[in-house]
Design a protein around this motif. Structure first.
Motif, PDB file in Angstrom:
ATOM      1  N   ARG A  75       1.368  38.798 -22.501  1.00 48.11           N
ATOM      2  CA  ARG A  75       1.659  37.487 -23.091  1.00 48.11           C
ATOM      3  C   ARG A  75       3.042  37.463 -23.725  1.00 48.11           C
ATOM      4  O   ARG A  75       3.766  36.481 -23.605  1.00 48.11           O
ATOM      5  N   ALA A  84       6.208  35.064 -22.774  1.00 52.63           N
ATOM      6  CA  ALA A  84       6.741  34.167 -23.791  1.00 52.63           C
ATOM      7  C   ALA A  84       8.206  34.448 -24.114  1.00 52.63           C
ATOM      8  O   ALA A  84       8.955  33.537 -24.471  1.00 52.63           O
ATOM      9  N   LEU A  85       8.621  35.699 -23.993  1.00 55.62           N
ATOM     10  CA  LEU A  85       9.981  36.072 -24.375  1.00 55.62           C
ATOM     11  C   LEU A  85      10.991  35.960 -23.230  1.00 55.62           C
ATOM     12  O   LEU A  85      12.197  36.017 -23.477  1.00 55.62           O
ATOM     13  N   ASP A 126      14.661  32.083 -31.475  1.00 54.02           N
ATOM     14  CA  ASP A 126      13.732  31.493 -30.512  1.00 54.02           C
ATOM     15  C   ASP A 126      12.755  32.551 -29.987  1.00 54.02           C
ATOM     16  O   ASP A 126      11.556  32.301 -29.855  1.00 54.02           O
ATOM     17  N   ALA A 127      13.264  33.738 -29.719  1.00 51.95           N
ATOM     18  CA  ALA A 127      12.412  34.828 -29.235  1.00 51.95           C
ATOM     19  C   ALA A 127      11.452  35.297 -30.325  1.00 51.95           C
ATOM     20  O   ALA A 127      10.279  35.560 -30.059  1.00 51.95           O
ATOM     21  N   ARG A 163      14.474  34.158 -23.543  1.00 55.96           N
ATOM     22  CA  ARG A 163      14.706  33.759 -24.938  1.00 55.96           C
ATOM     23  C   ARG A 163      15.459  34.857 -25.675  1.00 55.96           C
ATOM     24  O   ARG A 163      15.399  36.017 -25.320  1.00 55.96           O
ATOM     25  N   ALA A 180       8.690  32.769 -30.679  1.00 55.47           N
ATOM     26  CA  ALA A 180       7.792  32.866 -29.527  1.00 55.47           C
ATOM     27  C   ALA A 180       6.858  34.071 -29.667  1.00 55.47           C
ATOM     28  O   ALA A 180       5.658  33.972 -29.393  1.00 55.47           O
ATOM     29  N   LEU A 181       7.406  35.203 -30.105  1.00 53.88           N
ATOM     30  CA  LEU A 181       6.588  36.407 -30.284  1.00 53.88           C
ATOM     31  C   LEU A 181       5.544  36.200 -31.383  1.00 53.88           C
ATOM     32  O   LEU A 181       4.381  36.576 -31.219  1.00 53.88           O
ATOM     33  N   ASN A 186       4.228  33.417 -32.267  1.00 49.35           N
ATOM     34  CA  ASN A 186       3.216  32.504 -31.724  1.00 49.35           C
ATOM     35  C   ASN A 186       2.241  33.234 -30.810  1.00 49.35           C
ATOM     36  O   ASN A 186       1.040  32.944 -30.819  1.00 49.35           O
ATOM     37  N   VAL A 187       2.750  34.176 -30.031  1.00 46.60           N
ATOM     38  CA  VAL A 187       1.880  34.969 -29.155  1.00 46.60           C
ATOM     39  C   VAL A 187       0.860  35.725 -29.990  1.00 46.60           C
ATOM     40  O   VAL A 187      -0.345  35.690 -29.709  1.00 46.60           O
TER      41      VAL A 187
END
Length: 103
Positions: free
Chosen positions: A68, A72-73, A80-81, A76, A84-85, A87-88
């Motif tokens: 995941r 997601a990364l 932003d990365a 990015r 995203a991490l 959120n994962v």
């Protein structure tokens, strides 16, 4: 002789599902055997002991998280990365509380 259809990977996956339902701390070889409707001794053809089973569940969770995170990364960077991490991890913990605890 090993029961047909019973594999180490299947045990780990079923253990991960059980962990999500009852909590990682409650996963035991006995509980998993009841869930799969097999004798506890049948599990030991595929895992060494309860600790080995719990380790394999943790590995399932870590692999799922890594997959995941990689998705997601992709593409990015920077903040932003990082978002995203985060959120994962948050989403995984909500969807799979037992597996997250294992990881």
């Amino acid at each position: 002789m090993a029961r047909v259809g019973l594999t180490t990977q299947r045990l780990a996956q079923a253990g991960a599902e059980l962990a999500d339902e009852v909590g990682f701390d409650q996963v035991t070889a006995s509980a998993l055997a009841r869930r799969l409707d097999v004798k506890v001794a049948s599990l030991y053809s595929h895992v060494k002991n309860s600790e080995d089973l719990r380790t394999r569940i943790a590995l399932v969770a870590l692999e799922e998280l890594a997959d995941r995170a990689a998705a997601a990364l992709a593409g990015r960077a920077g903040k932003d990365a990082l978002v995203a991490l985060a959120n994962v991890y948050r989403d995984y913990a909500r969807e799979h509380p037992g597996r997250y605890a294992a990881a």
